[in-house]
Design an enzyme around this catalytic site. Structure first.
Site, PDB file in Angstrom:
ATOM      1  N   HIS A  84      25.524 -23.490   6.027  1.00 31.09           N
ATOM      2  CA  HIS A  84      25.164 -23.799   7.414  1.00 31.09           C
ATOM      3  C   HIS A  84      26.084 -23.091   8.391  1.00 31.09           C
ATOM      4  CE1 HIS A  84      22.782 -27.437   6.053  1.00 31.09           C
ATOM      5  NE2 HIS A  84      21.959 -26.624   6.675  1.00 31.09           N
TER       6      HIS A  84
ATOM      7  N   GLU B 121     -11.867   0.584   8.647  1.00 29.97           N
ATOM      8  CA  GLU B 121     -11.276   1.872   8.274  1.00 29.97           C
ATOM      9  C   GLU B 121     -12.235   2.733   7.475  1.00 29.97           C
ATOM     10  OE1 GLU B 121      -7.674   1.218   6.046  1.00 29.97           O
ATOM     11  OE2 GLU B 121      -8.526  -0.431   4.913  1.00 29.97           O
TER      12      GLU B 121
ATOM     13  N   ASP C 221      -6.974   5.686   7.947  1.00 33.71           N
ATOM     14  CA  ASP C 221      -8.070   5.952   7.022  1.00 33.71           C
ATOM     15  C   ASP C 221      -9.363   6.271   7.757  1.00 33.71           C
ATOM     16  OD1 ASP C 221      -7.104   5.840   4.371  1.00 33.71           O
ATOM     17  OD2 ASP C 221      -6.642   3.731   4.708  1.00 33.71           O
TER      18      ASP C 221
ATOM     19  N   CYS D  20      -4.283  -1.162  14.068  1.00 33.51           N
ATOM     20  CA  CYS D  20      -2.977  -1.113  13.414  1.00 33.51           C
ATOM     21  C   CYS D  20      -2.656   0.251  12.814  1.00 33.51           C
ATOM     22  CB  CYS D  20      -2.856  -2.203  12.359  1.00 33.51           C
ATOM     23  SG  CYS D  20      -4.120  -2.086  11.098  1.00 33.51           S
TER      24      CYS D  20
HETATM   25  C1  PEP Z   1      -4.915   2.492   8.259  1.00 38.05           C
HETATM   26  O1  PEP Z   1      -5.639   2.970   7.390  1.00 38.05           O
HETATM   27  O2  PEP Z   1      -4.916   2.856   9.455  1.00 38.05           O
HETATM   28  C2  PEP Z   1      -3.955   1.435   7.913  1.00 38.05           C
HETATM   29  C3  PEP Z   1      -3.274   0.791   8.833  1.00 38.05           C
HETATM   30  O3  PEP Z   1      -3.755   1.177   6.602  1.00 38.05           O
HETATM   31  P1  PEP Z   1      -2.872   2.068   5.616  1.00 38.05           P
HETATM   32  O4  PEP Z   1      -2.177   3.112   6.434  1.00 38.05           O
HETATM   33  O5  PEP Z   1      -1.962   1.126   4.930  1.00 38.05           O
HETATM   34  O6  PEP Z   1      -3.922   2.631   4.701  1.00 38.05           O
HETATM   35 MG    MG Z   2      -5.856   2.050   5.490  1.00 43.65          MG
END
Ligand code: PEP
Ligand code: MG
Length: 838
Positions: A302, A543, A567, A614
């Site tokens: 702690h 994707e 992708d 993402c």
């Molecule tokens: C993507 O394809 O944009 C993605 C975020 O996944 P990864 O890069 O892990 O394939």
């Molecule tokens: Mg991907």
């Protein structure tokens, strides 16, 4: 008749003092005798926190609670409710075991390696630099009078100890009420230890054998702490110090404590102790506490958890911590490198003072950037999440303002190993991340193996075209057990904090339906086992281009989307994302791609679904106006980019971004889009330009080459251009070792590539006094131009700046203009014009 209740321990760190004290609280009001047992161990009273902790119940161990007595049924009902609904969230020790700095390595900065600097190394568990006078703190001890005393009578000694325990308990309760967060939890747990029937019985038994109350407390405390130290779990072992802590407080109430419970700090201080109790730390004047140097104390104690939450630079595992220096010696604690400088000398003092100043400037910049939501001038908000794989990354990103985790790539857990990770391993890993996100949503993507990420244990066949083969979700049907273990772990983690589940590589609505059914089936399976789960949104990555035209159908099946542009772009353009030969076609700013992205977002919005992005495209600042134009709900970016992107959103107008996107979609080539964005006046190029006024220091008092390089690196740190200054420093010095960068004419142009560099940058530091650099012309250097480039800068485009700069420096008029520029603004303007940087 006894009533029983069985459950599986959901806590990653097992049932330690805090959860045990909360369980004890649940049953305290009942008259029934309630015991708890785990496989192979004898049952103990649930109200005895120490006995429960001593059981050493680990995550996923089966436990049985038995109540016997008049209100046994209600006691078990209350416990069942508590265990099912709350127990999993009691354990808030998410940052346990994660060092802030470079754990375990003695990392004397390059600039000090050739100096006469005395230091010892330990393990960095809380970063930052602390400077102050050494204060030495001893352990549990009795006063001289207490050591000489003989017992008055058994009754008198028992009364004395009972009074002291009652006072300690009451005081801890009162302090818990006015404390907050982790400190409040800790004080409550200590109150439960003070009130522990097993501890009291042991003390009284010792008194009945003719010893004083004080000696009995010491002996009982040591005995209980000794038991805890034998536990197999490091976390439970670290709880021994809690028992010692409470016993100290009891001794203090009896008036027999020797040593120093209340450590008085008069000036800036660094406390040295073998073990320091959490209570001692809480009682210190933290405004004067600059650092902690500790010996045999666990990283999960702690004391260390509190030190981290108070951000006190701390180094542990230091041998002979209390014998290193005399009280009052001026020392430096380097919580980044895990060092304690016991006689620092001037060079070290100057080095660390400089580092403190640049860290303060960097922290201030981030504090400003991270505040509040990312909302445009005309009131359009976008969440800025982080792409992450570890709790450390998430913790760093949330401190920088991340609104959640937009993509947790779970594959890392699955790669480079002989078998798939177990449900428990995954549960523990995801729990760490969810706790680090501290209430912010975490999108956990189920494993995306295949393509360029193979896993031998999945027996994947050799494929001609792995990116077009059995990848991501397409693997799941063949490996139901692996999917099931992961879904179980995620659904269980949903009780710890808000999570969403996302499937990769979905190419048809049927696959989305199938995935959703797998999640539902897993939930039913867990429910049948008595494991309750909360409802978890289920989404998919967008994707694969085929889903773009059926967004309406997908909206009926899933709760949310996140566009994986990495992708999506490769499949859209039929270019392998890793093939340099076709890299020219792989460009997310191709108008056809912008059109399909807009169509996807419109489709999600028309179906009332949340949609984020993402892929890497989301994290590139130059793309931000296009993404804002699309109306995404979220973008998820690299940890180091969050604060800067939020700041850029605040400078944008959504309406202008929409118009810009429309024009971009009408363009013919990515180059046209680039030109359009540049002409729009979008400031990203300025914010991230290699030359900027924030990278200029016009007056530095550095007195050596080492200090000048450190100063320039500090400038970069403060401006948010680099992440780990020591790594950059090492890279610069590695370059210096090959040849001197002192060009002559008073200029030096040190440079490096490092993955600690986030943005290519040129720092300019003008020195008030010329310094020796080993220059070609043997002259002193009075201006340092430090060029740093990320390791990923494969094209070497920024090194062209270096060549241009070196050529320019040959011209006297350029040198004169640069040296004549008196303010950062003038230096920026001069370099922009001369180096032709727009
Ligand atoms: C993507 O394809 O944009 C993605 C975020 O996944 P990864 O890069 O892990 O394939
Ligand atoms: Mg991907």
């Amino acid at each position: 008749m006894p009533v029983e209740f069985r459950f599986t321990c959901p806590l990653v760190n097992g049932i330690h003092a805090r959860p045990a004290s909360v369980l004890a609280d649940v049953v305290r009001g009942y008259r029934a005798r309630v015991t708890i047992a785990r496989d192979g161990a004898a049952a103990v009273e649930l109200v005895s926190v120490l006995s429960v902790v001593g059981l050493d119940i680990k995550v996923n161990q089966e436990c049985v609670i038995v109540a016997d007595g008049i209100d046994a049924v209600s006691a078990i009902a209350a416990l069942t409710k508590f265990v099912e609904e709350k127990l999993a969230s009691v354990d808030d020790v998410s940052d346990v075991g994660h060092a802030a700095g470079t754990e375990g390595s003695a990392n004397l900065p390059m600039a000090l390696r050739n100096r006469d600097v005395a230091f010892v190394s330990g393990r960095a568990v809380c970063g930052g630099i602390g400077m102050g006078a050494a204060v030495i703190v001893g352990g549990l001890a009795l006063s001289d009078a207490a050591l000489r005393a003989t017992p008055v009578s058994v009754e008198a000694e028992v009364t004395k100890v009972r009074d002291a325990i009652a006072k300690t308990h009451a005081e801890l309760h009162t302090r818990a009420k006015s404390a907050k967060g982790i400190a409040a939890d800790l004080l409550r747990a200590h109150a439960a230890i003070a009130d522990d029937p097993a501890l009291r019985a042991d003390i009284e038994k010792r008194i009945s054998r003719a010893t004083t109350a004080a000696r009995a407390v010491v002996a009982a405390g040591e005995a209980f702490a000794g038991e805890l130290r034998k536990a197999t779990s490091a976390y439970i072992r670290d709880r021994a110090v809690d028992v010692i802590d409470v016993c100290e407080q009891i001794l203090e109430k009896i008036g027999t404590l020797g040593g120093t419970t209340n450590v008085a700090l008069e000036n800036d201080s660094v406390v040295f102790a073998e073990t320091l109790t959490a209570n001692q730390l809480l009682k210190m004047d933290r405004s004067k506490l600059r650092g902690l140097v500790l010996g045999g104390i666990g990283a999960t104690s702690h004391t260390v958890i509190l030190a981290r939450s108070f951000r006190i630079p701390t180094v542990i595992d230091v041998r002979n911590a209390v014998g290193l220096v005399a009280a009052g010696t001026r020392v430096i604690v380097d919580g980044e490198g895990g060092l304690v400088l016991t006689s620092p000398g001037d060079a070290a003092r100057r080095y660390f003072e400089r580092e403190i100043r640049s860290r303060e400037r960097a922290a201030e910049r981030v504090r400003v950037l991270a505040q509040g939501s990312a909302t445009t001038i005309d009131d359009a908000s976008i969440e800025v999440g982080v792409n992450a794989s570890t709790p450390d990354e998430v913790r760093g990103a949330t401190a920088n303002g991340a609104d959640g985790v937009g993509l947790l790539r779970t594959e890392l857990l699955f790669l480079d190993r002989a078998t798939a990770p177990s449900e428990e391993e995954q549960y523990s890993a995801y729990t760490g991340v969810v706790k680090a996100a501290a209430g912010r949503p975490v999108i956990i993507r189920t494993f995306d193996i295949g393509g360029d990420k193979p896993a031998a244990y999945l027996n994947m066949p050799e494929e001609e075209n792995p990116f077009l083969g059995v990848r991501g979700l397409r693997l799941y049907e063949k490996h139901p057990d692996v999917l099931s273990a992961q879904l179980r772990a995620i659904l269980r983690v949903a009780l710890v904090g808000p999570v969403k589940i996302m499937a990769p590589m979905v190419s048809t609505p049927e696959e989305a339906v199938w995935f959703r059914e797998r999640v539902e089936a897993t939930r039913r399976q867990l429910a049948a086992e008595g494991v309750s789960t909360s409802s978890v949104p289920v989404g998919i990555m967008v994707e694969v281009p085929s889903v773009a035209t059926v967004m309406d159908q997908l909206c009926e099946v899933v709760d949310f989307f996140s566009i994986g542009t990495n992708d999506l772009c490769q499949y859209w353009m039929a270019v392998d994302r890793g093939n340099a030969g076709v890299a020219g076609l792989y460009n997310a700013r191709r108008p056809s791609f912008l059109r399909v992205l807009s169509q996807i977002v419109r489709g999600a919005k028309a179906g009332g679904r949340w949609i984020g992005m993402c892929g890497e495209m989301a994290g590139k600042r130059g793309n931000l106006p296009l993404l804002l134009g699309m109306g995404l709900d979220e973008i998820s970016v690299a940890p180091g980019e969050v604060a800067a992107i939020k700041a850029l959103v605040r400078e944008a107008r959504a309406e202008e971004c929409r118009a810009l996107l429309e024009r971009a979609c009408a363009c013919r080539t990515p180059g046209d889009v680039d030109a359009l964005v540049a002409a729009s006046g979008w400031r990203e190029t300025q914010a991230a330009a290699i030359v900027d006024r924030s990278l200029v220091m016009v007056e530095s008092d550095a007195t050596s080459k080492e200090e000048a390089i450190q100063e320039a690196i500090g400038v970069l740190l403060a401006a948010g251009r680099i992440e780990r200054p020591r790594d950059v420093e090492d890279a610069v010095w590695a370059r210096e070792a090959t040849y001197s960068t002192g060009l002559g004419f008073g200029f030096a142009i040190p440079h490096c590539k490092s993955d600690a560099v986030t943005i290519p940058s040129l720092a300019v530091v003008k020195l008030t006094r010329g310094i020796e650099w080993g220059s070609l012309d043997g002259g002193a250097v009075s201006a340092v131009l430090l060029l740093v480039v990320p390791s990923s800068d494969a094209a070497g485009s920024h090194m062209k700046v270096f060549a241009k700069l070196a050529r320019k420096l040959m011209h006297e008029d350029f040198r004169a203009r640069l040296m004549g520029a008196a303010s950062p603004e003038e230096v920026e303007a001069c370099l922009r014009i001369e180096l032709e940087i727009s």
